[in-house]
Motif scaffolding. Structure first.
Motif, PDB file in Angstrom:
ATOM      1  N   LEU A  78     -11.086  -1.540  -4.862  1.00  0.00           N
ATOM      2  CA  LEU A  78     -10.976  -0.653  -3.703  1.00  0.00           C
ATOM      3  C   LEU A  78      -9.547  -0.494  -3.192  1.00  0.00           C
ATOM      4  N   LEU A  79      -8.615  -1.311  -3.653  1.00  0.00           N
ATOM      5  CA  LEU A  79      -7.226  -1.248  -3.210  1.00  0.00           C
ATOM      6  C   LEU A  79      -6.601   0.070  -3.642  1.00  0.00           C
ATOM      7  N   ASN A  80      -5.947   0.731  -2.701  1.00  0.00           N
ATOM      8  CA  ASN A  80      -5.299   2.002  -2.995  1.00  0.00           C
ATOM      9  C   ASN A  80      -3.881   1.723  -3.497  1.00  0.00           C
ATOM     10  N   PRO A  81      -3.591   1.982  -4.767  1.00  0.00           N
ATOM     11  CA  PRO A  81      -2.256   1.672  -5.307  1.00  0.00           C
ATOM     12  C   PRO A  81      -1.171   2.617  -4.804  1.00  0.00           C
ATOM     13  N   ASN A  82      -1.548   3.783  -4.306  1.00  0.00           N
ATOM     14  CA  ASN A  82      -0.560   4.762  -3.852  1.00  0.00           C
ATOM     15  C   ASN A  82      -0.107   4.514  -2.424  1.00  0.00           C
ATOM     16  N   LYS A  83      -0.829   3.687  -1.696  1.00  0.00           N
ATOM     17  CA  LYS A  83      -0.485   3.406  -0.308  1.00  0.00           C
ATOM     18  C   LYS A  83       0.667   2.395  -0.272  1.00  0.00           C
ATOM     19  N   ASP A  84       1.747   2.766   0.394  1.00  0.00           N
ATOM     20  CA  ASP A  84       2.910   1.886   0.486  1.00  0.00           C
ATOM     21  C   ASP A  84       2.692   0.904   1.635  1.00  0.00           C
ATOM     22  N   SER A  85       2.710  -0.391   1.337  1.00  0.00           N
ATOM     23  CA  SER A  85       2.460  -1.395   2.377  1.00  0.00           C
ATOM     24  C   SER A  85       3.651  -1.600   3.289  1.00  0.00           C
ATOM     25  N   ASN A  86       4.837  -1.132   2.902  1.00  0.00           N
ATOM     26  CA  ASN A  86       6.031  -1.338   3.725  1.00  0.00           C
ATOM     27  C   ASN A  86       6.127  -0.324   4.865  1.00  0.00           C
ATOM     28  N   SER A  87       5.594   0.866   4.669  1.00  0.00           N
ATOM     29  CA  SER A  87       5.698   1.881   5.716  1.00  0.00           C
ATOM     30  C   SER A  87       4.395   1.975   6.475  1.00  0.00           C
ATOM     31  N   GLU A  88       4.484   1.797   7.772  1.00  0.00           N
ATOM     32  CA  GLU A  88       3.312   1.871   8.628  1.00  0.00           C
ATOM     33  C   GLU A  88       3.424   3.155   9.436  1.00  0.00           C
ATOM     34  N   SER A  89       2.543   4.121   9.154  1.00  0.00           N
ATOM     35  CA  SER A  89       2.595   5.410   9.858  1.00  0.00           C
ATOM     36  C   SER A  89       1.389   5.593  10.729  1.00  0.00           C
TER      37      SER A  89
END
Length: 89
Positions: A78-89
């Motif tokens: 279920l982990l989204n590989p395209n989601k960047d964990s460093n940027s919180e928007s």
């Protein structure tokens, strides 16, 4: 411009990213360790009863590790590989 487009078309798109595969292998390691800990406990002589099969390691620890491993597998899928964990928007 056309050459870049052709190169991007030839590049295969994978469903999972690097993070997904890392978590998948971690989950598989948990499951493998759980099954290894669950094995054994038998007796060489079938006429001799051994209480080793009911040890804490085989009854509690090994199944817990296996269930944790399956939970990690679900998380990895279920982990989204395209989601960047460093940027919180």
């Amino acid at each position: 411009m056309g050459e870049k487009k052709r190169k991007s078309e030839n590049k295969p798109d994978f469903i999972f990213g690097k993070k997904n595969y890392k978590w998948l292998f971690i989950g598989l390691a948990f499951i493998a360790v759980g099954f290894i800990l669950m094995s054994g406990g038998g007796s060489d002589d079938p006429n001799v009863y051994s209480d080793a099969i009911f040890s804490w390691r085989r009854i509690r620890l090994a199944p817990t590790l296996i269930l944790i491993g399956f939970g990690i597998q679900v998380y990895a899928i279920l982990l989204n590989p395209n989601k960047d964990s460093n940027s919180e928007s």
